[in-house]
Design a protein around this motif. Sequence first.
Motif, PDB file in Angstrom:
ATOM      1  N   MET A   1      57.508  46.784  56.750  1.00 61.62           N
ATOM      2  CA  MET A   1      56.367  46.651  57.716  1.00 61.62           C
ATOM      3  C   MET A   1      56.608  48.708  58.525  1.00 61.62           C
ATOM      4  O   MET A   1      55.480  48.449  58.280  1.00 61.62           O
ATOM      5  CB  MET A   1      56.065  45.614  58.329  1.00 61.62           C
ATOM      6  N   MET A   2      57.600  48.372  59.180  1.00 55.88           N
ATOM      7  CA  MET A   2      57.394  49.966  60.482  1.00 55.88           C
ATOM      8  C   MET A   2      57.590  51.328  59.492  1.00 55.88           C
ATOM      9  O   MET A   2      57.592  52.109  59.731  1.00 55.88           O
ATOM     10  CB  MET A   2      58.382  49.821  61.163  1.00 55.88           C
ATOM     11  N   ALA A   3      57.959  51.151  58.613  1.00 56.81           N
ATOM     12  CA  ALA A   3      58.489  52.495  57.000  1.00 56.81           C
ATOM     13  C   ALA A   3      57.091  53.353  57.632  1.00 56.81           C
ATOM     14  O   ALA A   3      57.368  54.662  57.705  1.00 56.81           O
ATOM     15  CB  ALA A   3      58.505  51.976  55.994  1.00 56.81           C
ATOM     16  N   PRO A   4      55.490  52.975  57.343  1.00 55.85           N
ATOM     17  CA  PRO A   4      54.837  54.221  57.476  1.00 55.85           C
ATOM     18  C   PRO A   4      54.758  54.346  58.528  1.00 55.85           C
ATOM     19  O   PRO A   4      54.777  56.297  58.688  1.00 55.85           O
ATOM     20  CB  PRO A   4      53.265  52.975  56.350  1.00 55.85           C
ATOM     21  N   PRO A   5      53.730  53.701  59.425  1.00 49.38           N
ATOM     22  CA  PRO A   5      53.812  54.577  60.788  1.00 49.38           C
ATOM     23  C   PRO A   5      55.242  55.403  61.218  1.00 49.38           C
ATOM     24  O   PRO A   5      54.970  55.855  61.859  1.00 49.38           O
ATOM     25  CB  PRO A   5      53.679  53.277  61.543  1.00 49.38           C
TER      26      PRO A   5
ATOM     27  N   GLU B   1      54.984  58.873  62.288  1.00 49.11           N
ATOM     28  CA  GLU B   1      55.299  59.537  64.087  1.00 49.11           C
ATOM     29  C   GLU B   1      56.280  60.397  63.837  1.00 49.11           C
ATOM     30  O   GLU B   1      56.242  61.050  64.491  1.00 49.11           O
ATOM     31  CB  GLU B   1      55.254  58.435  65.106  1.00 49.11           C
ATOM     32  N   PHE B   2      57.888  60.126  62.631  1.00 47.83           N
ATOM     33  CA  PHE B   2      58.935  61.095  63.682  1.00 47.83           C
ATOM     34  C   PHE B   2      59.061  61.681  62.172  1.00 47.83           C
ATOM     35  O   PHE B   2      60.397  62.284  62.280  1.00 47.83           O
ATOM     36  CB  PHE B   2      59.990  59.828  63.819  1.00 47.83           C
ATOM     37  N   GLY B   3      58.603  61.963  61.505  1.00 46.28           N
ATOM     38  CA  GLY B   3      58.079  62.366  59.770  1.00 46.28           C
ATOM     39  C   GLY B   3      60.208  62.666  59.200  1.00 46.28           C
ATOM     40  O   GLY B   3      60.535  63.006  59.472  1.00 46.28           O
ATOM     41  N   LEU B   4      60.312  61.222  59.058  1.00 44.41           N
ATOM     42  CA  LEU B   4      61.255  60.483  58.908  1.00 44.41           C
ATOM     43  C   LEU B   4      61.386  60.363  57.243  1.00 44.41           C
ATOM     44  O   LEU B   4      60.692  60.775  56.236  1.00 44.41           O
ATOM     45  CB  LEU B   4      62.147  58.636  58.899  1.00 44.41           C
TER      46      LEU B   4
ATOM     47  N   THR C   1      52.092  39.577  56.793  1.00 44.98           N
ATOM     48  CA  THR C   1      50.181  39.927  57.623  1.00 44.98           C
ATOM     49  C   THR C   1      50.500  39.973  59.509  1.00 44.98           C
ATOM     50  O   THR C   1      50.040  40.526  60.079  1.00 44.98           O
ATOM     51  CB  THR C   1      49.469  38.903  57.673  1.00 44.98           C
ATOM     52  N   PRO C   2      51.182  39.014  60.381  1.00 40.61           N
ATOM     53  CA  PRO C   2      50.309  39.264  61.378  1.00 40.61           C
ATOM     54  C   PRO C   2      51.584  40.486  62.008  1.00 40.61           C
ATOM     55  O   PRO C   2      50.587  41.213  62.886  1.00 40.61           O
ATOM     56  CB  PRO C   2      51.265  37.834  61.989  1.00 40.61           C
ATOM     57  N   LEU C   3      52.522  40.819  61.839  1.00 37.04           N
ATOM     58  CA  LEU C   3      53.615  42.027  61.924  1.00 37.04           C
ATOM     59  C   LEU C   3      52.083  43.173  61.455  1.00 37.04           C
ATOM     60  O   LEU C   3      52.143  44.617  63.180  1.00 37.04           O
ATOM     61  CB  LEU C   3      54.770  42.176  62.029  1.00 37.04           C
ATOM     62  N   ALA C   4      51.935  43.162  60.544  1.00 35.89           N
ATOM     63  CA  ALA C   4      51.005  44.134  59.810  1.00 35.89           C
ATOM     64  C   ALA C   4      49.628  44.541  60.582  1.00 35.89           C
ATOM     65  O   ALA C   4      49.080  45.540  61.123  1.00 35.89           O
ATOM     66  CB  ALA C   4      50.828  43.898  58.248  1.00 35.89           C
ATOM     67  N   TRP C   5      48.950  43.612  60.702  1.00 32.60           N
ATOM     68  CA  TRP C   5      47.701  42.984  62.360  1.00 32.60           C
ATOM     69  C   TRP C   5      47.800  44.297  63.117  1.00 32.60           C
ATOM     70  O   TRP C   5      47.574  44.526  63.780  1.00 32.60           O
ATOM     71  CB  TRP C   5      47.508  41.402  61.924  1.00 32.60           C
ATOM     72  N   ILE C   6      49.398  43.376  63.881  1.00 32.54           N
ATOM     73  CA  ILE C   6      49.553  44.184  65.323  1.00 32.54           C
ATOM     74  C   ILE C   6      49.602  45.096  65.222  1.00 32.54           C
ATOM     75  O   ILE C   6      49.137  45.821  65.732  1.00 32.54           O
ATOM     76  CB  ILE C   6      50.780  43.811  65.352  1.00 32.54           C
ATOM     77  N   ILE C   7      50.237  46.209  63.648  1.00 37.39           N
ATOM     78  CA  ILE C   7      50.293  47.385  63.790  1.00 37.39           C
ATOM     79  C   ILE C   7      49.434  48.089  63.375  1.00 37.39           C
ATOM     80  O   ILE C   7      49.070  49.275  64.285  1.00 37.39           O
ATOM     81  CB  ILE C   7      51.673  47.885  62.361  1.00 37.39           C
ATOM     82  N   GLU C   8      48.666  48.009  62.656  1.00 37.34           N
ATOM     83  CA  GLU C   8      47.395  48.595  62.444  1.00 37.34           C
ATOM     84  C   GLU C   8      46.105  48.168  63.633  1.00 37.34           C
ATOM     85  O   GLU C   8      45.822  48.884  63.811  1.00 37.34           O
ATOM     86  CB  GLU C   8      46.381  47.729  61.288  1.00 37.34           C
ATOM     87  N   GLN C   9      46.250  47.275  64.486  1.00 38.07           N
ATOM     88  CA  GLN C   9      44.830  47.179  65.302  1.00 38.07           C
ATOM     89  C   GLN C   9      45.858  47.103  66.699  1.00 38.07           C
ATOM     90  O   GLN C   9      44.996  48.740  67.970  1.00 38.07           O
ATOM     91  CB  GLN C   9      44.783  45.437  66.013  1.00 38.07           C
ATOM     92  N   VAL C  10      47.441  47.872  67.129  1.00 40.91           N
ATOM     93  CA  VAL C  10      48.021  48.447  68.253  1.00 40.91           C
ATOM     94  C   VAL C  10      48.502  49.744  67.764  1.00 40.91           C
ATOM     95  O   VAL C  10      47.911  50.453  68.440  1.00 40.91           O
ATOM     96  CB  VAL C  10      48.521  47.259  69.208  1.00 40.91           C
TER      97      VAL C  10
END
Length: 401
Positions: A21-25, A29-32, A142-151
């Motif tokens: 879930m963290m892969a896209p952001p 941010e880091f250009g991985l 969905t909970p982690l995805a929501w936190i990532i998108e909202q915060v």
Amino acid sequence: MLLVLISGFALSQAFRTAAGMMAPPLQREFGLTPQQLGLFAAAFHFSFAALQLFMGMGIDVYGPKRTVAVAFPLAVIGPVVTATAHGFPQLILGQVLTGVGCAPAFLVCTVFISRRFTIERFAAVNGAALGIGSVGLLLTGTPLAWIIEQVSWRAGYGALAACGVLAWLAIVLLVRDETHAHQALDVRAALRGYDELFRLPHTWGIVGLALFSYAAFMALRGLWLTPLLIDRYGFSLVQTGSVAIAISVLGMVGAPLFGRIDPGEQHRRRWILTCALLTAALFLAMAVAPGAALAVALALAISLLSGFGTLQYADVRSAYPARMTGRAMAVFTMAMFLGVALMQWFTGGIASAAQQLQVERYAAVLVAIGLGLGLGSLLFRLLPAPGRASAAAAEPAQSAS
């Protein structure tokens, strides 16, 4: 007490699937590169796997509670390090610390079950533990995805660290260790026990499949599912989170289901082989880029079938004498998570190579996963199987020593 121990396992499940879930952001941010992303996901599993033998020894010497109570604080420190990262090396360090902290999380549950329940009930109870622990997979949907998108993704790791604190406190306050002779075992005796374990020929077939079976599911759910659905089918992050939730729910159902329908020692290995080969075929079917609905259906089927891991645990439990259970489970768990680390690292390399060759990277990744699982199935089928006398055969060796 088992439910409290499972809470630690549930957090371990969350941490090992958060990378997907963290892969896209993280890429933004880091250009991985895909290979760096694979290494980031694999770092958790490398450190997790590397500590399994030592955690098995710790459980035998000090008991499940003390082992997990000492290690698990690193599962709080690790995500904090990741959340404050300003470069790729710090991301890797956070994953390594988290992997070490989570290393005993499911092993303590399995050993607890093997010591407190009869062998006839082992598959059902262990399957239930796997299913309940899969609640952790729901957190990274969905909970982690929501936190990532909202915060932000950093807030996501902060929330996981807070959950880790609660799980650690519950284990420290509510779990009690047994007081019998396991604490008298010394480290050198435990190491000799591992040597004895690897001298049994059927160990290698069990390890061969273990390297690929859970790794196949985790490569999909823990790393490639989100990028695949976003890049190939145009899903949003929250939509992929909903798919991840559905996959996680089926995973929760699959483990106890296979525990309940365990066919017993005589037919269990045939079931394991059939499920592994069918799962490999599903990965190959996903590789040909079916429509979005069919791709999601195939992913859901893979998740349900992944419950056959419960039968693998039962196979290990019946293949060794009771005195070797802790070490046998440690070796099996080490092989599973070493396989996850290698699969995620390897498929990251496959994705990078596919880009250079102008091949659709997700097709290349899914084919690699399917072929890997096929290889593991071949090893399981061709290498020696544990005969009825296999477990008993190990007993004279201990007596002679």
